[in-house]
Scaffold this active site. Sequence first.
Site, PDB file in Angstrom:
ATOM      1  N   THR A 268       0.869  -1.174   0.000  1.00 25.14           N
ATOM      2  CA  THR A 268       0.000   0.000   0.000  1.00 25.14           C
ATOM      3  C   THR A 268       0.905   1.222   0.000  1.00 25.14           C
ATOM      4  O   THR A 268       1.913   1.274   0.723  1.00 25.14           O
ATOM      5  CB  THR A 268      -1.022  -0.017   1.158  1.00 25.14           C
ATOM      6  OG1 THR A 268      -1.864   1.132   1.029  1.00 25.14           O
ATOM      7  CG2 THR A 268      -0.368  -0.032   2.535  1.00 25.14           C
ATOM      8  N   GLU A 269       0.594   2.182  -0.873  1.00 30.99           N
ATOM      9  CA  GLU A 269       1.577   3.219  -1.196  1.00 30.99           C
ATOM     10  C   GLU A 269       1.871   4.165  -0.033  1.00 30.99           C
ATOM     11  O   GLU A 269       2.822   4.932  -0.086  1.00 30.99           O
ATOM     12  CB  GLU A 269       1.172   3.989  -2.467  1.00 30.99           C
ATOM     13  CG  GLU A 269      -0.177   4.627  -2.461  1.00 30.99           C
ATOM     14  CD  GLU A 269      -1.240   3.735  -3.099  1.00 30.99           C
ATOM     15  OE1 GLU A 269      -1.156   2.492  -2.963  1.00 30.99           O
ATOM     16  OE2 GLU A 269      -2.168   4.294  -3.714  1.00 30.99           O
TER      17      GLU A 269
END
Lengths: 229, 234
Positions: free
Chosen positions: A52-53
């Site tokens: 997840t960024e």
Amino acid sequence: MTEISKIKLSNAQIAWRAAQDIPDGAYVNLGIGFPEMVARFQPDGRQAIFHTENGVLDFGPAPEPGREDWDLINAGKKAITVRPGTAFFHHADSFAMVRGGHLDVAILGAYQVAQTGDLANWSTGRGGVPAVGGAMDLVHGAKRVAVLTDHVTKSGAPKLVDRCTLPLTGLGCVTRVYTSLAVVDVEEGHFLLREKIPTITLDALQQVTGAPLHAEGQVAELVAPEDLA
Amino acid sequence: MDKRAEAADAVSHVFDGATVMIGGFGGSGAPIELIHALIDHGVKGLTVINNNAGNGHVGLAALIEQGQVDKLICSFPRSADPRVFTDRYLAGQIELELVPQGTLTERIRAGGAGIPAFYTPTGYGTDLAEGKPTAEFDGRMYVQERWLKADFAMIKAELADAHGNLTYRMAARNFNPIMATAATTTIVQATRMVELGAIDPEHIITPGIFINHVIEVPRPAQEEELNRAGAVYP
């Protein structure tokens, strides 16, 4: 269009189909919303590692309500959990993973995909407040960029098109599209039909597709579990 | 050397028209208490750099609601309750520079690392790259982007010592370490001050060279919890 709405796959079925193509140990980023469903349908014996960024690799599922820790969220700002193997890192490292070619698969939603692989998924071009997030970064760098989408819009217009008319997210970036009617690859500037649901004819599928569908030999049947319908 | 300070004193140097980086991704890692101290300080005409545009009526949303922000540089100005920003944006009262998230990140990193410009594939051929120089490298097209620097950065950490050596907590790390490097003056709120040497040097994420002022804020507020309680600041 009523006919298509009766035979098309559900979002869960589309997500299930996309999950079948993710190998064990793959590093995968799932876009906010619909693509997040892919994580639920990993085949037995396979464990992808989700990125997840906002700075977490290999996170666990959502906690029980009331057990959230708001320092531990995903890109959609939803609470997640840690598990053995979880890693935290800052944003510059996170986007080095994205642009640097370290992710195996990025899965996103779409407004339109062109036969050239161009993607439009961040703006309807109708004003309001524009927001892009990490979409423009995610389409560059992952080894495969897959799109999950209904085959047509709510009004029945094709979402697989000759050229995108909406603002672009990236040029020539999409490699495969999982739609509610078919699985289509983007190869050398055209759509290559890999699978279609058995209840639609090639002609009917072509009619709701905005660019020519090519095929190499037999087109496989796209069949997803009934209980996800 | 002792960088410990009070929040009100640390933010009192922020001047009208300053550019301020504010750490956090949504509420995670957002230095709510420092932002509220900045509201109390009352400066105007700020350019704020953050991933988002605030949520509800606390933190960054409250700073915007008080009319202190003229321009926002961000990637995703939407949230569960984005009305404060949305209303002002649609009324033409606040300027928005929309930047893809990875480009925003790298521009800040470049600012902190003394790299004035760089090339990225992100945004090539899109509206967000309009007017920017492009170049081909090894057969692929890239967009030139410029560094981002700020007069001040306000960030949130977990542990801090008097030199400003920092650790972070889980996904609350996000933009905080890179913003710490890219401002003339970096102010950190840390949940716990510890003695020098108490943080294993192997575990320090931000070395103190990037930090100017450290404020201990035990039990920091979480934006998500404040919003669920319907909190409004001030």
